[in-house]
Design a protein around this motif. Structure first.
Motif, PDB file in Angstrom:
ATOM      1  N   VAL A 153       0.868  -1.177   0.000  1.00 29.04           N
ATOM      2  CA  VAL A 153       0.000   0.000   0.000  1.00 29.04           C
ATOM      3  C   VAL A 153       0.899   1.219   0.000  1.00 29.04           C
ATOM      4  O   VAL A 153       1.655   1.448   0.943  1.00 29.04           O
ATOM      5  N   THR A 197       1.259   5.254   0.057  1.00 31.78           N
ATOM      6  CA  THR A 197       0.608   6.512   0.385  1.00 31.78           C
ATOM      7  C   THR A 197       1.414   7.645  -0.245  1.00 31.78           C
ATOM      8  O   THR A 197       2.572   7.462  -0.626  1.00 31.78           O
ATOM      9  N   GLN A 257      -8.990   6.979   1.041  1.00 29.77           N
ATOM     10  CA  GLN A 257      -9.131   6.628   2.456  1.00 29.77           C
ATOM     11  C   GLN A 257     -10.445   7.135   3.047  1.00 29.77           C
ATOM     12  O   GLN A 257     -11.091   6.442   3.831  1.00 29.77           O
ATOM     13  N   LEU A 261      -4.735   6.233  -2.157  1.00 33.46           N
ATOM     14  CA  LEU A 261      -3.769   5.171  -1.912  1.00 33.46           C
ATOM     15  C   LEU A 261      -3.637   4.320  -3.169  1.00 33.46           C
ATOM     16  O   LEU A 261      -4.596   4.145  -3.910  1.00 33.46           O
TER      17      LEU A 261
END
Length: 195
Positions: A18, A20, A151, A172
């Motif tokens: 993941v 960010t 998110q 993301l």
């Protein structure tokens, strides 16, 4: 008629990441944190020559996501702590689940698929399309792909630091490399009951 084939995810051979993205006035001094895990489990069922009939269930232990890359130990511990407690709230929502029922897959060629499943993250379940490439080799299935999500769609409060001068952007990027091993072949629907 082709048989349905059942596979189980091989956690040590699989990987989910993941990424960010940093934003704000000080983002040029930050980095885009990436979290990874191999704690992925689940099942995949498919008819090898009819990939649109595939179904899958994937479960990730939210607590297992760890920060990758060059970060000092103190920063790593703090970022992981804040991610678990303030972002994912792993005490209340220990699992991230993706479920794609049979008939929710669109094939775009021999190995290109779009999964139309539901993602449960932070206690919120929403439809989440996922693009994937599928490779069948002997008793192994390998799925690689990516998805983008926001998110805030999952009730996650965006993290900020330095009085808001450095913050994590809403979007993301998820990527995965999932390996599953053959468990069993099942009789085609309807045939097992015939005498």
């Amino acid at each position: 008629m082709s048989r349905r084939v059942h596979y189980r995810i091989d956690s040590p051979a699989s990987r989910l990441s993941v990424r960010t993205f940093a934003g704000g006035a000080l983002s040029v001094f930050g980095h885009d944190p990436t979290f990874v895990t191999r704690d992925v489990r689940g099942e995949l069922t498919l008819v090898p020559d009819e990939l649109t009939s595939a179904s899958m269930r994937l479960v990730v232990n939210a607590e297992s996501l760890t920060l990758s890359g060059e970060v000092n130990d103190a920063d790593r511990r703090e970022i992981e702590r804040r991610t678990r407690q303030e972002v994912l709230d792993t005490a209340s929502h220990p699992e991230i689940i993706y479920e794609c029922p049979a008939g929710s897959v669109t094939a775009h060629g021999p190995t290109q698929l779009t999964l139309q499943g539901d993602l449960t993250l932070h206690g919120v379940t929403r439809p989440q399309p996922v693009s994937a490439r599928l490779f069948l080799t002997g008793d192994t299935v390998r799925a690689q792909g990516e998805a983008t999500l926001r998110q805030t769609d999952y009730g996650i409060r965006l993290v900020t630091a330095v009085g808001g001068m450095l913050r994590v952007k809403d979007e993301l990027q998820l990527s995965f490399d999932i390996v599953a091993r053959l468990v069993a072949e099942q009789e085609p629907a309807g045939l097992a009951d015939r005498t």
